[in-house]
Write a protein that holds these residues in place. Structure first.
Motif, mmCIF file in Angstrom:
data_model
loop_
_atom_site.group_PDB
_atom_site.id
_atom_site.type_symbol
_atom_site.label_atom_id
_atom_site.label_comp_id
_atom_site.label_asym_id
_atom_site.label_seq_id
_atom_site.Cartn_x
_atom_site.Cartn_y
_atom_site.Cartn_z
ATOM 1 N N GLU A 46 18.333 31.521 45.628
ATOM 2 C CA GLU A 46 19.601 31.930 44.913
ATOM 3 C C GLU A 46 19.497 33.326 44.406
ATOM 4 O OE1 GLU A 46 21.026 30.665 40.569
ATOM 5 O OE2 GLU A 46 19.978 29.065 41.691
ATOM 6 N N GLY A 47 18.281 33.940 44.080
ATOM 7 C CA GLY A 47 18.507 35.198 43.638
ATOM 8 C C GLY A 47 18.763 36.097 44.893
ATOM 9 N N LEU A 48 18.091 35.779 46.096
ATOM 10 C CA LEU A 48 18.363 36.527 47.401
ATOM 11 C C LEU A 48 19.802 36.569 47.519
ATOM 12 C CD1 LEU A 48 17.198 38.071 49.904
ATOM 13 C CD2 LEU A 48 17.060 35.781 50.861
ATOM 14 N N ASN A 49 20.515 35.456 47.550
ATOM 15 C CA ASN A 49 21.872 35.296 47.931
ATOM 16 C C ASN A 49 22.793 36.021 46.838
ATOM 17 O OD1 ASN A 49 21.744 33.755 50.312
ATOM 18 N ND2 ASN A 49 21.624 31.714 49.033
ATOM 19 N N LEU A 50 22.358 35.953 45.642
ATOM 20 C CA LEU A 50 22.963 36.826 44.549
ATOM 21 C C LEU A 50 22.832 38.225 44.965
ATOM 22 C CD1 LEU A 50 25.128 36.700 41.981
ATOM 23 C CD2 LEU A 50 22.808 36.548 40.883
ATOM 24 N N GLY A 51 21.692 38.829 45.144
ATOM 25 C CA GLY A 51 21.521 40.058 45.539
ATOM 26 C C GLY A 51 22.427 40.496 46.544
ATOM 27 N N ARG A 52 22.418 39.579 47.652
ATOM 28 C CA ARG A 52 23.027 39.962 49.037
ATOM 29 C C ARG A 52 24.894 40.287 48.372
ATOM 30 N NH1 ARG A 52 25.483 36.236 52.927
ATOM 31 N NH2 ARG A 52 25.671 37.114 55.001
ATOM 32 N N ALA A 53 25.181 39.134 47.650
ATOM 33 C CA ALA A 53 26.814 39.460 47.236
ATOM 34 C C ALA A 53 26.816 40.789 46.444
ATOM 35 C CB ALA A 53 27.099 37.956 46.355
ATOM 36 N N TRP A 54 25.794 41.030 45.694
ATOM 37 C CA TRP A 54 25.997 42.321 44.869
ATOM 38 C C TRP A 54 26.117 43.623 45.883
ATOM 39 C CZ3 TRP A 54 23.449 46.795 44.659
ATOM 40 C CH2 TRP A 54 23.464 47.794 43.538
ATOM 41 N N VAL A 55 25.289 43.549 46.837
ATOM 42 C CA VAL A 55 25.493 44.657 47.862
ATOM 43 C C VAL A 55 26.558 44.773 48.420
ATOM 44 C CG1 VAL A 55 24.260 45.597 49.918
ATOM 45 C CG2 VAL A 55 22.850 44.784 47.974
ATOM 46 N N LEU A 56 26.980 43.654 49.130
ATOM 47 C CA LEU A 56 28.229 43.958 49.844
ATOM 48 C C LEU A 56 29.497 43.858 49.067
ATOM 49 C CD1 LEU A 56 27.748 40.429 51.897
ATOM 50 C CD2 LEU A 56 27.575 42.737 52.604
ATOM 51 N N SER A 57 29.385 43.641 47.554
ATOM 52 C CA SER A 57 30.297 44.133 46.635
ATOM 53 C C SER A 57 30.319 45.537 46.495
ATOM 54 C CB SER A 57 30.320 43.157 45.512
ATOM 55 O OG SER A 57 31.174 43.925 44.339
ATOM 56 N N GLU A 58 29.121 46.071 46.441
ATOM 57 C CA GLU A 58 29.112 47.664 46.185
ATOM 58 C C GLU A 58 29.538 48.360 47.420
ATOM 59 O OE1 GLU A 58 27.962 49.655 43.543
ATOM 60 O OE2 GLU A 58 28.468 47.752 42.561
ATOM 61 N N ASN A 62 32.534 51.021 47.278
ATOM 62 C CA ASN A 62 32.101 52.507 47.755
ATOM 63 C C ASN A 62 32.800 52.907 49.008
ATOM 64 O OD1 ASN A 62 30.663 53.730 45.308
ATOM 65 N ND2 ASN A 62 29.794 51.459 45.689
ATOM 66 N N ASN A 63 33.745 52.167 49.245
ATOM 67 C CA ASN A 63 34.360 52.263 50.734
ATOM 68 C C ASN A 63 33.654 52.371 51.891
ATOM 69 O OD1 ASN A 63 37.038 52.967 49.521
ATOM 70 N ND2 ASN A 63 36.384 55.137 48.870
ATOM 71 N N GLY A 64 32.749 51.443 51.931
ATOM 72 C CA GLY A 64 32.078 51.131 53.166
ATOM 73 C C GLY A 64 30.519 51.594 53.113
ATOM 74 N N GLY A 65 29.989 52.072 52.160
ATOM 75 C CA GLY A 65 28.687 52.269 51.717
ATOM 76 C C GLY A 65 28.129 52.548 50.520
ATOM 77 N N ILE A 66 26.871 52.181 50.216
ATOM 78 C CA ILE A 66 26.379 52.429 48.784
ATOM 79 C C ILE A 66 26.024 53.896 49.039
ATOM 80 C CG2 ILE A 66 24.480 51.936 47.126
ATOM 81 C CD1 ILE A 66 24.571 49.063 48.741
ATOM 82 N N PRO A 67 26.206 54.737 47.814
ATOM 83 C CA PRO A 67 25.942 56.080 47.713
ATOM 84 C C PRO A 67 24.273 56.152 47.832
ATOM 85 C CG PRO A 67 27.701 55.586 46.086
ATOM 86 C CD PRO A 67 27.286 54.475 46.796
#
Length: 223
Positions: A46-58, A62-67
């Motif tokens: 559950e934590g892994l999927n939540l982290g994955r959703a956070w990364v994809l949201s960021e 940020n227009n296609g990439g995390i700074p």
């Protein structure tokens, strides 16, 4: 002879009874371990999927990439990438410890976390957990970890992403409050489960080759 026969029968019954007790205790311990493993696996995933959703949201924000400054920080090491050899990093850079309702700035980049109090935390909370200092605490800890992309030629640097890929790591923090066997003296055992997934920083392709989706590849299961 009759007395000896009775004694042997009693002795045999005692041996059989002891064997049955040992067998039942073994079965109980195994079932308890299985239950703890299942509980820990679902918690970590559950934590892994939540982290994955956070990364994809960021990535989308940020227009296609995390700074890179958000990952590495300024000065280096003050960003979200955690050093696997430093337990304090896991505590300090847990995505569930950053508020979801107000901005946090790292490396000059503002972002929203997953944490907060009741009604604000995106991470699931449990009132019985006290490790965070002010219960209720999240049932998992979510971190971003570099994928050792300096090897084989460079010096290890856990705070710098060289290949636009890193790991999401989720660790279950739930304890097991049951004493299923009687041999642990009633001392709660920690449900120990960690799930990881490799993900592309830019979200533009698979971790292992061109094309496809950057939503993550490999792993994903608690171990």
């Amino acid at each position: 002879m009759a007395m000896l026969l009775v004694l042997f029968v009693i002795l045999g019954l005692l041996v059989v009874g002891q064997m049955v007790m040992l067998l039942m205790d073994h079965v109980t311990r195994r079932s308890g371990q299985y239950r703890r493993g299942e509980r820990g696996q679902y918690c970590a995933e559950e934590g892994l999927n939540l982290g994955r959703a956070w990364v994809l949201s960021e990535i989308a924000l940020n227009n296609g990439g995390i700074p890179a400054a958000l990952l590495s920080g300024m000065p280096k090491g003050m960003g979200l990438l955690a050093d696997p050899a430093n337990p304090d990093d896991f505590r300090a850079k847990d995505l569930c410890s950053f508020p979801s309702m107000s901005e946090t700035t790292l490396g000059g980049v503002s972002f929203y976390g997953l944490g907060g109090g009741l009604g604000q935390s995106v991470c699931r909370l449990d009132s019985s957990l006290t490790y965070c200092g002010s219960p209720p605490c999240p049932i998992y800890r979510i971190n971003l970890v570099d994928d050792i992309d300096e090897l084989p030629s460079g010096t290890l640097d856990p705070y710098t992403d060289e290949n636009m890929s890193f790991f999401i790591r989720a660790e279950c923090m739930l304890p097991d409050d049951s004493d299923v066997s009687g041999f642990d003296g009633g001392v709660p055992e920690v449900v120990d489960a960690v799930a990881t997934m490799e993900i592309m920083e830019a979200g533009g392709g698979n971790c292992y080759g061109p094309g496809g989706s950057g939503a993550g590849c490999g792993g994903g299961y608690a171990n």
